[in-house]
Design a protein around this motif. Sequence first.
Motif, PDB file in Angstrom:
ATOM      1  N   TYR A 210      53.705  44.652  50.320  1.00  0.00           N
ATOM      2  CA  TYR A 210      54.295  43.380  49.903  1.00  0.00           C
ATOM      3  C   TYR A 210      53.352  42.545  49.041  1.00  0.00           C
ATOM      4  N   GLY A 211      52.089  42.944  48.927  1.00  0.00           N
ATOM      5  CA  GLY A 211      51.143  42.196  48.127  1.00  0.00           C
ATOM      6  C   GLY A 211      49.816  42.911  48.056  1.00  0.00           C
ATOM      7  N   THR A 212      48.947  42.463  47.137  1.00  0.00           N
ATOM      8  CA  THR A 212      47.635  43.087  46.944  1.00  0.00           C
ATOM      9  C   THR A 212      46.579  42.004  46.717  1.00  0.00           C
ATOM     10  N   ILE A 213      45.457  42.122  47.418  1.00  0.00           N
ATOM     11  CA  ILE A 213      44.292  41.276  47.178  1.00  0.00           C
ATOM     12  C   ILE A 213      43.321  42.080  46.329  1.00  0.00           C
ATOM     13  N   ILE A 214      42.927  41.528  45.173  1.00  0.00           N
ATOM     14  CA  ILE A 214      42.081  42.259  44.234  1.00  0.00           C
ATOM     15  C   ILE A 214      40.751  41.512  44.059  1.00  0.00           C
ATOM     16  N   ILE A 215      39.659  42.218  44.367  1.00  0.00           N
ATOM     17  CA  ILE A 215      38.307  41.709  44.109  1.00  0.00           C
ATOM     18  C   ILE A 215      37.822  42.404  42.842  1.00  0.00           C
ATOM     19  N   PRO A 216      37.549  41.680  41.748  1.00  0.00           N
ATOM     20  CA  PRO A 216      37.250  42.319  40.458  1.00  0.00           C
ATOM     21  C   PRO A 216      35.858  42.952  40.416  1.00  0.00           C
ATOM     22  N   SER A 217      35.619  43.725  39.364  1.00  0.00           N
ATOM     23  CA  SER A 217      34.368  44.481  39.243  1.00  0.00           C
ATOM     24  C   SER A 217      33.154  43.578  39.037  1.00  0.00           C
ATOM     25  N   ASP A 218      33.335  42.392  38.452  1.00  0.00           N
ATOM     26  CA  ASP A 218      32.206  41.499  38.178  1.00  0.00           C
ATOM     27  C   ASP A 218      32.065  40.400  39.227  1.00  0.00           C
ATOM     28  N   PHE A 219      32.623  40.621  40.408  1.00  0.00           N
ATOM     29  CA  PHE A 219      32.627  39.576  41.428  1.00  0.00           C
ATOM     30  C   PHE A 219      31.201  39.182  41.832  1.00  0.00           C
ATOM     31  N   SER A 220      30.365  40.144  42.162  1.00  0.00           N
ATOM     32  CA  SER A 220      28.982  39.836  42.568  1.00  0.00           C
ATOM     33  C   SER A 220      28.199  39.199  41.431  1.00  0.00           C
ATOM     34  N   LYS A 221      28.377  39.718  40.211  1.00  0.00           N
ATOM     35  CA  LYS A 221      27.648  39.188  39.066  1.00  0.00           C
ATOM     36  C   LYS A 221      27.998  37.722  38.840  1.00  0.00           C
TER      37      LYS A 221
ATOM     38  N   SER B 273      31.614  29.907  35.194  1.00  0.00           N
ATOM     39  CA  SER B 273      32.970  30.082  35.710  1.00  0.00           C
ATOM     40  C   SER B 273      32.893  30.695  37.096  1.00  0.00           C
ATOM     41  N   LYS B 274      33.805  30.296  37.932  1.00  0.00           N
ATOM     42  CA  LYS B 274      33.825  30.801  39.298  1.00  0.00           C
ATOM     43  C   LYS B 274      34.322  32.245  39.327  1.00  0.00           C
ATOM     44  N   PRO B 275      33.817  33.059  40.247  1.00  0.00           N
ATOM     45  CA  PRO B 275      34.377  34.408  40.424  1.00  0.00           C
ATOM     46  C   PRO B 275      35.806  34.314  40.951  1.00  0.00           C
ATOM     47  N   VAL B 276      36.613  35.285  40.537  1.00  0.00           N
ATOM     48  CA  VAL B 276      38.046  35.239  40.819  1.00  0.00           C
ATOM     49  C   VAL B 276      38.417  36.265  41.888  1.00  0.00           C
ATOM     50  N   ILE B 277      39.265  35.862  42.813  1.00  0.00           N
ATOM     51  CA  ILE B 277      39.962  36.796  43.701  1.00  0.00           C
ATOM     52  C   ILE B 277      41.452  36.593  43.466  1.00  0.00           C
TER      53      ILE B 277
ATOM     54  N   ASP C  40      37.556  31.160  42.740  1.00  0.00           N
ATOM     55  CA  ASP C  40      38.807  30.784  42.082  1.00  0.00           C
ATOM     56  C   ASP C  40      39.881  31.750  42.583  1.00  0.00           C
ATOM     57  N   ILE C  41      40.731  31.283  43.494  1.00  0.00           N
ATOM     58  CA  ILE C  41      41.764  32.131  44.095  1.00  0.00           C
ATOM     59  C   ILE C  41      43.044  31.986  43.282  1.00  0.00           C
TER      60      ILE C  41
END
Length: 445
Positions: free
Chosen positions: A114-125, A141-145, A213-214
Amino acid sequence: MASTENSASSPKARHLTPIRWALPIVVVTLLASLLGVMYLDYIVDPEKNLHDFPIALVNQDDGDDLGTPEKPQKVNFGDQVAKGLQDAVPSDKIDLRVLGINEAQLQMQSAQVYGTIIIPSDFSKRLGILGVGSVVPGEISKPVITLQTNPRTGAFATAITQKFGEQALSQVQEQVGKQLTEQVKAELAPAPGGPPAPELTAATTLVLAEPLDIVVDQFRPLPGGSGEGLTAFFYSLLLLLIGMVGAMIIHQLIDSALGFLPTEWGPWYVHYPKAPISRVRTLLLKWAAVVTMAVLVSAALMAIAEGLGMPIDKPLLLFIYGAFVITAVGVTCTSTLAAVGTAGLIINLIIFIILGLPSSGGTVPIEATPKYFGWLANFEPMHQVFLGTRSILYFEGNAQAGLARGFWMSALGLAIGLVFGLGITAYYDRKGLERKPSAEAATPA
């Protein structure tokens, strides 16, 4: 030749005894009670009933090196966030599936999650840059989820997904904020004998407290005219109702035309002479009428839907599936009526309406209803019809999205109706159980 006698004036008319008078009231009360339990139990508290609600978790974070050349420090905040989510999410309510991005998209496209939570490749950076940039002038800029909802699975499922994301990701926001704040304070700590550490400004403290940044995004939004994902449910309901009600009308009118039932037109009462026809041939005649009705009604529904602007990407497939479903339901209903007579009306009502609608999953997801609804959904016709219709309307006829199950379960229901109907009517014919009043019923009261 037709007769037009008034049954009320017949000397053989039987008076209602108290038991016969009370029986329909008791039957209706019991049916209403069952209806109340089924319909209210599945809608009263979906959050309490939530179980095995599938959500995908995709962690693409590559990690980052936050140390120095002398002391390299490889970190992966994405792994920490994913682990925190897995630990925090109640496993009895949410089925959190750790998947790759391709598999998650495939499961979204086939209505498996019903949905997906995505943590991007540059999250730690980005998180590392935010920690440094919060005390150094410059744009950051804030990291995005990202929380992707799947609106094609229904508005209620989307609402549950958004609420889950709000609660779970708020905890992640708080935990990451605390960790990042402590890390920045540790980096700013003065060396022994050195100058005092600079104080964090209010703006910096605020940024560090909420570093993420959610973003809530829709995966393949529904086209206009889809009723927020409800057109599939109501179209399925139409197919089921037409199959059931149409079969009952055909059963009644053909029996009247063959002289097995009286016909009333206002104050006129007509009872045609009984036709010399077997039960099997009568049932075959009704089935032929059901098939003809199914084709005509499916075409009519298609024309109405098109006229009202409902998007239909695969009209031929929907027409064929609609006619097939109406046929399957109609054949099964007429077979039930042929087997048990008037009581078949009650049986059909219980199977197709009272038990079927709440367990369909068309308005409230099965995973947000009491668990016995999930058991009913394994075989209840309405759920199978809904899965097939939703697949055609919203998922391009994807077999894994429910079309394969909807077709094969409808085929199974049709086969059961055919075998049961022919078997029971042939048995009645062999036993000489003709459709005529019993000796007791023919005797004056």
